[in-house]
Design a protein around this motif. Structure first.
Motif, PDB file in Angstrom:
ATOM      1  N   LEU A 118       6.630  12.024  16.983  1.00 57.10           N
ATOM      2  CA  LEU A 118       7.046  10.597  16.788  1.00 57.10           C
ATOM      3  C   LEU A 118       8.723  10.684  17.670  1.00 57.10           C
ATOM      4  CD1 LEU A 118       6.416   9.191  13.313  1.00 57.10           C
ATOM      5  CD2 LEU A 118       5.469   8.657  15.683  1.00 57.10           C
TER       6      LEU A 118
ATOM      7  N   HIS B  71       7.832  10.983  21.365  1.00 58.02           N
ATOM      8  CA  HIS B  71       7.340   9.822  21.669  1.00 58.02           C
ATOM      9  C   HIS B  71       8.269   8.703  22.158  1.00 58.02           C
ATOM     10  CE1 HIS B  71       2.928  10.230  22.223  1.00 58.02           C
ATOM     11  NE2 HIS B  71       2.938  10.587  21.105  1.00 58.02           N
ATOM     12  N   ARG B  72       9.155   8.530  21.250  1.00 59.43           N
ATOM     13  CA  ARG B  72      10.378   7.493  21.098  1.00 59.43           C
ATOM     14  C   ARG B  72      10.998   7.709  22.377  1.00 59.43           C
ATOM     15  NH1 ARG B  72       7.500   5.586  17.379  1.00 59.43           N
ATOM     16  NH2 ARG B  72       6.400   5.378  19.352  1.00 59.43           N
TER      17      ARG B  72
ATOM     18  N   ASP C 181       9.591   6.749  25.393  1.00 63.18           N
ATOM     19  CA  ASP C 181       9.520   5.292  25.602  1.00 63.18           C
ATOM     20  C   ASP C 181      10.874   4.729  25.962  1.00 63.18           C
ATOM     21  OD1 ASP C 181       7.276   5.130  24.326  1.00 63.18           O
ATOM     22  OD2 ASP C 181       7.889   4.526  22.260  1.00 63.18           O
TER      23      ASP C 181
ATOM     24  N   ARG D 103      10.005   1.171  28.250  1.00 66.99           N
ATOM     25  CA  ARG D 103       8.698   0.723  27.662  1.00 66.99           C
ATOM     26  C   ARG D 103       7.955   1.577  26.976  1.00 66.99           C
ATOM     27  NH1 ARG D 103       4.231   0.998  30.853  1.00 66.99           N
ATOM     28  NH2 ARG D 103       4.595   2.296  32.714  1.00 66.99           N
ATOM     29  N   ARG D 104       6.765   1.257  26.092  1.00 71.17           N
ATOM     30  CA  ARG D 104       5.927   2.157  25.463  1.00 71.17           C
ATOM     31  C   ARG D 104       5.204   2.915  26.437  1.00 71.17           C
ATOM     32  NH1 ARG D 104       9.229   2.564  20.936  1.00 71.17           N
ATOM     33  NH2 ARG D 104       9.745   0.227  20.667  1.00 71.17           N
TER      34      ARG D 104
ATOM     35  N   PHE E 270       1.897   5.470  26.964  1.00 73.07           N
ATOM     36  CA  PHE E 270       0.671   6.051  26.443  1.00 73.07           C
ATOM     37  C   PHE E 270       0.399   6.931  27.358  1.00 73.07           C
ATOM     38  CE2 PHE E 270      -0.068   1.251  24.958  1.00 73.07           C
ATOM     39  CZ  PHE E 270       0.888   1.554  23.783  1.00 73.07           C
ATOM     40  N   ALA E 271      -0.924   7.809  26.770  1.00 70.39           N
ATOM     41  CA  ALA E 271      -1.343   8.846  27.379  1.00 70.39           C
ATOM     42  C   ALA E 271      -1.653   8.525  28.813  1.00 70.39           C
ATOM     43  CB  ALA E 271      -2.501   9.510  26.688  1.00 70.39           C
ATOM     44  N   ALA E 272      -2.295   7.130  29.027  1.00 67.93           N
ATOM     45  CA  ALA E 272      -2.670   6.804  30.309  1.00 67.93           C
ATOM     46  C   ALA E 272      -1.555   6.633  31.264  1.00 67.93           C
ATOM     47  CB  ALA E 272      -3.537   5.413  30.200  1.00 67.93           C
ATOM     48  N   ASP E 273      -0.420   6.415  30.916  1.00 67.87           N
ATOM     49  CA  ASP E 273       0.667   6.233  31.519  1.00 67.87           C
ATOM     50  C   ASP E 273       1.524   7.215  32.080  1.00 67.87           C
ATOM     51  OD1 ASP E 273       0.160   3.425  30.787  1.00 67.87           O
ATOM     52  OD2 ASP E 273       1.650   3.667  29.144  1.00 67.87           O
TER      53      ASP E 273
ATOM     54  N   GLN F  55      -2.619  12.011  20.580  1.00 70.53           N
ATOM     55  CA  GLN F  55      -3.995  11.253  20.534  1.00 70.53           C
ATOM     56  C   GLN F  55      -4.569  11.568  19.417  1.00 70.53           C
ATOM     57  OE1 GLN F  55      -5.775  10.313  24.001  1.00 70.53           O
ATOM     58  NE2 GLN F  55      -4.940   8.441  24.406  1.00 70.53           N
TER      59      GLN F  55
ATOM     60  N   PHE G   5      -2.784  11.321  15.932  1.00 71.50           N
ATOM     61  CA  PHE G   5      -2.665  10.168  15.530  1.00 71.50           C
ATOM     62  C   PHE G   5      -3.938   9.234  15.279  1.00 71.50           C
ATOM     63  CE2 PHE G   5       1.739  10.809  16.805  1.00 71.50           C
ATOM     64  CZ  PHE G   5       2.320  10.615  15.510  1.00 71.50           C
TER      65      PHE G   5
END
Lengths: 326, 352
Positions: A247, A250-251, A254, A259-260, A262-265, A291, A294
């Motif tokens: 987490l 991830h933060r 971000d 922005r948030r 994700f894996a696709a980004d 992924q 979670f």
């Protein structure tokens, strides 16, 4: 002009003796008219023949001889002439006796020592040297004491040169030289400038490494994440350190992207942050495991695929790249 | 969150082992078949495929002549089954959808089943052209058809277990049109916006390739029934029960929902908009559960066995934008505001 005084230790070798001390000549300065602070020179010339040599190590050394006299220097030179060795010794003295009236003082005598003085002692010994050479076949000579008359300085000065002065010492003495004041302002300025430069550089360094007071620097999300993950690992606190570390990272992503993410980004993120391009495979693997962790039931697999140690290493590398990008 | 149940009064005609992987390949074939007729609309095709497998109705919106009808016809063709199409007009009455009255050759009045009833339970695609030109009464009929997949006619209830309603409307005129009631809009799984393809190659092909000149011939050239529409309900259930939605994702979707309903609490900011007074309502629980249905299908089509936030993000606009109702003062700027609201929600709400 210093007077020529030949105190000859006439050491004439008898008959066919091959080695001998041939002569010790002392050239003295004047014996009177010396004042406080004067320097004077005595020259001693020693002549030997055969294998007799002056024992130079036994000569007096520069330094204070008495409370009133210093030997300032002693010079020795050596040459050969007609099979003889000639030693030139120059002794330089300085007088520190403050005479109130003319006074006689003696520069102390000192001995000269020789190697291989295997000649038989001559009958005509030096008058001042009742040598002990006759006993051991060893012969030595002595440079005699020199009696000096030292004159007072004050009376002359007072009476002849400064008749208007009293005898009071403070009146007679020249005033102390005013010490030259060294201007320290430029140095102080320099110090100030370098100190502020140092402080500035220090602050920049703190800022660069996002250390207090810049610990919450918004442009160093990965540095903060790296720190938090390390403290999580070392502290062992929290029931799910792996989850918390995920987490935190991830933060950080971000915050870094605004922005948030994700894996696709991830490819887009790396395209925007070229610095991280070398980490792309690991970033992908991190997001895939996250992924799995979670969003699927298989948390174990996620932890096996991307263990917490890898996670900490990735955070550290991200923090490093983030710093070097700045 | 209550999970929506699709009424399934009739058992599927064919049963057999449902291999999700095989079906996934089938679904991709389905997409490819449609793409032969409609080029440059890959995203719309993917969304329609999701809707087909999520068993949801779709409203298409866009300019005139961008291929909405062609797209829907291509989908109907590839899906197989019976296909009906009616045009929304201001004088169309609800009864005309169900039955026709006419005089036969002998001059006697006769009643015949209308477009809906004509094919019985085989009806797989019901296509309502220009839905906003139909009266509200027609919309009400449609409400029941969409929600329950059934109508009552001739004192009898008729079931349409395989029915998908596709509707379209253009955004050019507002005269003589009726805005869809909120309840009707909420029953559409998606509202898909269709625009002309933007890439040069597709545009060139669309304009100059002769096969696009005759739509009927184009549609007829497609393979009929790439998917077996009769098995889709069962398949949809299998998909919904197989694809994992983890607690973390549930949390995320709940957070998204809250952020949409109370944008101020999530720190959403939109230029020149008072976010506290912006939302009038909408984003219903039904809508959110539709969203999850569609997300599961999207995950399945991507070859995954779990839903990830990307799936939600990909389809969120199409699934949710038409369910968000703004206060009247902002309604005219709806398109722009909803778009930035959704973008900001995804930028702000953390996942997981």
């Amino acid at each position: 002009m210093r007077s020529w005084l030949a105190i000859v230790f006439l050491l004439l070798s008898v008959g066919g003796s091959s080695a001998a001390i041939d002569a010790v000549n002392v050239y003295e300065p004047r014996k009177f008219g010396h004042f406080l602070g004067d320097t004077l020179e005595r020259r001693v010339e020693v002549i030997t023949s055969g294998n007799t040599e002056l024992f130079t190590a036994a000569l007096p050394r520069p330094g204070a001889l008495t409370y009133w006299l210093d030997l300032v220097s002693i010079d020795l030179s050596e040459r050969e002439e007609n099979g003889r060795k000639i030693y030139d010794i120059t002794l330089k003295y300085q007088i520190f006796y403050s005479a109130l009236e003319a006074k006689q003082l003696d520069i102390p005598s000192f001995p000269l020592r020789f190697k291989n003085p295997n000649s038989v002692a001559p009958n005509g010994e030096a008058p001042s040297e009742p040598s002990d050479a006759s006993q051991g076949g060893n012969y030595s000579a002595t440079v005699p004491a020199l009696r000096l008359v030292i004159s007072p300085l004050r009376d002359i000065v007072l009476d002849d040169l400064m008749p208007e002065k009293t005898g009071d010492i403070s009146d007679v003495m020249r005033p102390d030289a005013v010490p030259q004041e060294i201007n320290v302002v430029p140095r102080e300025r320099l110090l100030l400038a370098s100190a502020s430069a140092l402080a500035g550089a220090g602050l920049l360094l703190l800022w660069h490494y996002a250390i207090w007071p810049f610990a919450r620097r918004p442009k160093r999300p990965f540095t903060q994440a790296d720190r938090q993950i390390r403290s999580l690992q070392s502290g062992g606190a929290g029931e799910a350190p792996y989850r918390d570390s995920l987490l935190i990272l991830h933060r950080a992503f971000d915050q870094s992207a605004g922005r948030r993410i994700f894996a696709a980004d991830v490819p887009e993120f790396v395209a925007q942050h070229q610095r991280f391009s070398t980490l792309l495979p690991r970033l992908k693997s991190f997001f895939e495991s996250s992924q799995l962790y979670f969003f699927s039931d298989d948390r174990r697999a996620a932890e096996d695929r991307f263990p917490i140690s890898d996670l900490a290493r990735l955070a550290a590398d991200l923090a490093r790249e983030e710093r070097s990008a700045a | 969150m209550p999970s929506p149940t699709v009424q399934q009064p009739q058992a599927d005609e064919q049963t057999g082992p449902l291999e999700l992987d095989d079906w996934c390949r089938c679904a991709l074939d389905f997409e490819r078949e449609i793409a032969k007729a409609v080029i440059g609309q890959n995203r719309a095709i993917r969304l329609l495929t999701i809707a087909v497998f999520a068993r949801g109705h779709v409203l298409l919106e866009g300019d005139v002549g961008v291929g909405k009808t062609t797209l829907l016809r291509a989908v109907a063709r590839a899906l197989g089954g019976a296909y009906e199409r009616i045009q929304g007009t201001i004088d169309r009455m609800p009864s005309q959808i169900i039955y026709n009255t006419y005089h036969n050759q002998e001059g006697k009045p006769r009643v015949a089943p209308g477009p809906v009833l004509r094919h019985g339970s085989d009806l797989s695609v019901f296509f309502f052209n220009e839905i906003n030109r139909a009266r509200p009464q027609v919309h009400s009929l449609l409400l029941r058809l969409m929600a329950e997949r059934s109508v009552t006619a001739f004192n009898q209830e008729h079931q349409f277990p395989h029915l998908l309603v596709f509707a379209d409307r253009n955004r050019i005129e507002r005269e003589e049109t009726f805005e869809l009631p909120a309840a009707a809009r909420d029953r559409f799984l998606m509202e898909v916006e269709i625009s002309a393809p933007s890439d040069e190659k597709s545009r060139r092909e669309l304009l100059f390739a002769t096969r696009f000149h005759d739509v009927d011939k184009l549609i007829a050239s497609l393979k009929d029934g790439v998917l077996d529409y009769r098995r889709l309900n069962t398949l949809a259930n299998v998909i919904q029960n197989t694809i994992i939605v983890s607690p973390a994702l549930e949390r995320y979707v709940l957070d998204l929902w809250k952020a949409i309903r109370e944008p101020a609490s999530a720190g959403i900011q939109i230029a020149n908009v008072d976010v506290n007074r912006m939302i009038a309502g909408g984003s219903s629980p039904r809508g959110m559960s539709y969203l999850i249905r569609a997300a599961r299908v999207a995950a399945w089509l991507s070859g995954r066995d779990m839903v990830v936030p990307e799936d939600i993000r990909d389809i969120f606009h199409e699934c949710m934008a038409h369910r968000i109702f703004l206060t009247p003062v902002y309604e005219l700027r709806r398109e722009e505001i909803v778009r930035s609201l959704i973008a900001d929600v995804f930028a702000k709400v953390p996942a997981p």
